[in-house]
Design an enzyme around this catalytic site. Structure first.
Site, PDB file in Angstrom:
ATOM      1  CB  SER A 234      -0.957  -0.047   1.196  1.00 58.01           C
ATOM      2  OG  SER A 234      -1.957   0.922   1.085  1.00 58.01           O
TER       3      SER A 234
ATOM      4  CG  HIS B 218      -5.835  -2.181   0.141  1.00 58.69           C
ATOM      5  ND1 HIS B 218      -4.995  -1.764  -0.863  1.00 58.69           N
ATOM      6  CD2 HIS B 218      -5.259  -1.749   1.298  1.00 58.69           C
ATOM      7  CE1 HIS B 218      -3.973  -1.100  -0.349  1.00 58.69           C
ATOM      8  NE2 HIS B 218      -4.112  -1.094   0.956  1.00 58.69           N
TER       9      HIS B 218
END
Length: 689
Positions: A541, A659
């Site tokens: 990320s 995610h």
């Protein structure tokens, strides 16, 4: 290696007078047939390479063993019931349990309340959040599917296990603040964005609070249900506005919200305790955070109870009001250079009386309190899976309450270290000096007794005030057991040293984060832990942005890189996913100065033809609604076109995950692939334990 072809288009934007090329913009469109064809070819290329990775199957098996230590969270008490998450060996998801205590020496009744696997045996549904009502009679929970995190909120009757309300949509990771009696709750809706009141069983919800431009709301309600706290922030800004309402003076549909903090350059949280005092946690004039008290009648006036520590960041507090007549206590958790500690203080004066004994130098989770003299918390470190411990203020003892694994919550083990003791894994704390002279700390994890340069992984994050404190990680242990080195760097942009440390790595100062990371790599090399041809880097990320910046700024320093769910095109990051909410952290291209800073380090725009880039594996997820997988697609294409060396540039793509949370077997498979890739390109020969 021959890479799949995709056309480089002559697309150039002119922003603030600067020409910005974007040759792979076509890959932003996931539905474009050319993107689909290219992505399919990349999948084939990755699978062919993955099949050649020595030790991949062994790594997956060992990671499964280590990850099967499971997890357990501290109990959240509501009435006579305790709610907690547990994942045991073989389970794909953490399961919500409810426990009712028996007599002092009787076993606890530990029952499954909600198992995501029973909702969806494909493993693609996750439990994102949950919150019981004040009596423990009802529980609100949120689930999402295929990784999109667009949660639906339901209400379950705890006794009957029957769903009595929902679905309530558009409530992504919403806080839930229950009214007394479980008649309803406040929650945050994303579209339209605001705080709503929901009455259980009533279809129409009422908007009770909203502000233009606010992207994130927080909610808190006192244990007696009288005081409602509403927090509002814009994007990832390090500041928030705060209001307090006395629900006893009017209808919940129209709370009279009074200002606690507004337009201040600070982040603050408040709660009203059982003693009627207003407790305020703030970094206003205190980058390492202080605890203040006040009167709810005048919520914008506070005084210090626990001043900021000059070297430790205040992380949590809890009130123990049933310890001894006239001597209520306060527990305060701090993070001192990434290591947790808990102090015991006098609640009235703030005087330090002692400390809570901890199992080691690791990380303590949020404090949970019941009956006024007991506190529960999780503890973990690099070789210890998270376990729950109970502190009794009357005896001053800390004892284990529950550990991961099978069995009821009341049958704990003293420790849980699968494989770690046999492997002799130990940690070393050291520091490096960044480009501007700033001292940066890091931890090195390796098997005891190994000497000489070793294949190494350097991990970092450096953003959003997130602290990298010690935590059990199966991938770290598996790498160290095999003879490798893992280093975790506490970079600027994180929260390890407080808000000043965070702000030193955000906006126009983001380059400091990358300089810190490079300094950590150079320190590992200088001290003989590794060499450039054995050094891999790993980030996810915002950490993927870190890896992308490092490999484009200093490609000669690294042999391999894993870049997972990354942000990489910083000129267009605001146009997709949750990008607009992150302007407070990264800045915006609409601001000329911030645009120049973004462009200067944007990894996608720093790719140079002919450079000898490290072997690089991008991992991206088709259900990711936070970071658009187009970042990884575009960057992969750019590096494949540009690299002048023979080290591979590859993309691993999964379509049905997002995610964050996913099934345990998918997480293990992903970690095994990433470790096997790094092992192959740093020279780690995996020979087992």
């Amino acid at each position: 290696m021959r890479y799949p072809y995709v056309e480089r288009q002559p697309i150039v934007d002119r922003l603030h007078g600067v020409a910005v090329p974007d040759p792979y913009r076509r890959l932003e469109d996931a539905a474009d047939p050319e993107t689909i064809r290219w992505l399919t070819a990349q999948d084939d290329l990755w699978r062919a390479h993955a099949a050649t990775l020595a030790g991949r199957d062994h790594l997956r098996a060992r990671l499964t063993e280590l990850a099967d230590a499971g997890l357990v969270t501290a109990p959240l008490w509501r009435g006579e019931r305790a709610f907690f998450l547990r994942r045991t060996a073989g389970q794909e998801h953490a399961v919500l349990h409810v426990t009712t205590p028996g007599l002092a020496d009787a076993p606890w009744r530990d029952e499954v309340l909600l198992d995501p696997w029973t909702i969806d045996p494909t493993g693609l549904t996750t439990l994102d959040a949950w919150q019981p009502d004040p009596d423990g009679r009802l529980v609100a929970y949120q689930i999402s599917r295929r990784g999109d995190e667009r949660a639906e909120l339901y209400v379950m009757d705890v006794r009957t296990r029957r769903v009595v309300d929902g679905p309530i949509g558009r409530s992504r990771y919403s806080p839930v603040a229950w009214l007394p009696g479980g008649t309803g709750f406040f929650y945050v809706r994303n579209e339209p964005r605001g705080v709503f009141l929901h009455r259980v069983g009533v279809p129409d919800d009422v908007l009770v609070f909203g502000r233009e431009g606010v992207t994130s709301y927080g909610l808190e309600i006192s244990h007696d249900g009288r005081w409602l706290v509403v927090s509002a922030s814009r994007g990832s800004s390090s500041r928030n506005d705060l209001w307090l309402a006395d629900l006893s003076t009017g209808r919940p549909e129209r709370p009279d919200l009074r200002v606690v903090q507004e337009n201040a350059d600070a982040r603050t949280a408040v709660t009203v305790g059982g003693d009627g005092r207003l407790y305020v946690v703030t970094d206003r004039d205190a980058p390492r955070i202080r605890l203040c008290v006040g009167d709810p009648a005048t919520p914008d006036v506070w005084k210090d109870l626990v001043p900021a520590d000059p070297e430790a960041v205040l992380a949590d507090f809890a009130v123990l009001d049933g310890t001894a007549p006239g001597r209520p206590l306060l527990l305060v958790t701090r993070i001192r250079h990434a290591i947790s500690e808990i102090d015991v203080l006098d609640l009235v004066t703030g005087e330090r009386l002692g400390s809570v004994p901890l199992p080691g130098a690791g990380t303590v989770g949020p404090l949970s309190v019941r009956r006024g003299h007991e506190a529960w918390f999780t503890y973990t470190d690099h070789v210890t899976p998270p376990a729950v411990w109970r502190f009794d203020a009357r005896t001053g003892e800390t004892v284990p309450w529950s550990v991961p694994g099978p069995g009821p919550a009341a049958v704990p083990r003293r420790s849980a270290r699968p494989g770690a003791g046999e492997a002799g894994v130990e940690s070393h704390r050291l520091h490096c000096v960044s480009a501007d002279g700033t001292r940066v700390r890091m931890v090195v994890i390796a098997r005891a007794g190994l000497h000489g340069p070793r294949p190494a992984i350097l991990y970092g994050y450096g953003g959003f005030g997130v602290s990298l404190t010690p935590a059990y990680a199966a991938d770290t242990l598996a790498w160290a057991e095999a003879g490798g080195v893992v280093a975790v760097a506490m970079l600027r942009g994180g929260g390890e040293e407080g808000e000043e440390w965070h702000r030193a790595g955000m906006l126009e100062r983001k380059q400091n984060v990358f300089d810190d990371f490079v300094a950590a790599a150079e320190k590992l090399i200088a001290d003989g832990w590794t060499t450039p041809d054995r050094l891999g880097i790993w980030g996810e990320s915002n950490g993927g942005l870190l890896v992308g910046a490092a490999l484009t700024q200093r490609p000669e320093l690294f042999a391999a890189a894993v870049c997972s769910a990354p942000l990489l095109d910083m000129v267009r990051y605001e146009r997709s996913g949750l990008g607009p909410a992150w302007r407070g952290e990264y800045g915006s291209v609409e601001d000329p100065d911030q645009f120049r800073a973004l462009l200067a380090y944007s990894p996608y725009h720093r790719v140079r033809k002919g450079a000898n880039y490290p072997a690089t594996l991008f991992t991206a997820f088709g259900g990711d609604t936070r970071v658009d997988p187009a970042h990884a697609r575009k960057m992969c294409a750019a590096l494949q076109w540009a690299t002048g060396g023979d080290r591979p540039i590859l993309l691993r793509h999964e379509g049905d995950v997002g995610h964050g949370s996913r099934a345990a077997s998918r997480s293990t498979a992903l970690a095994a692939d990433m470790l096997a890739f790094l092992a192959a390109h740093t020279g780690l020969l995996h020979q087992g334990r």
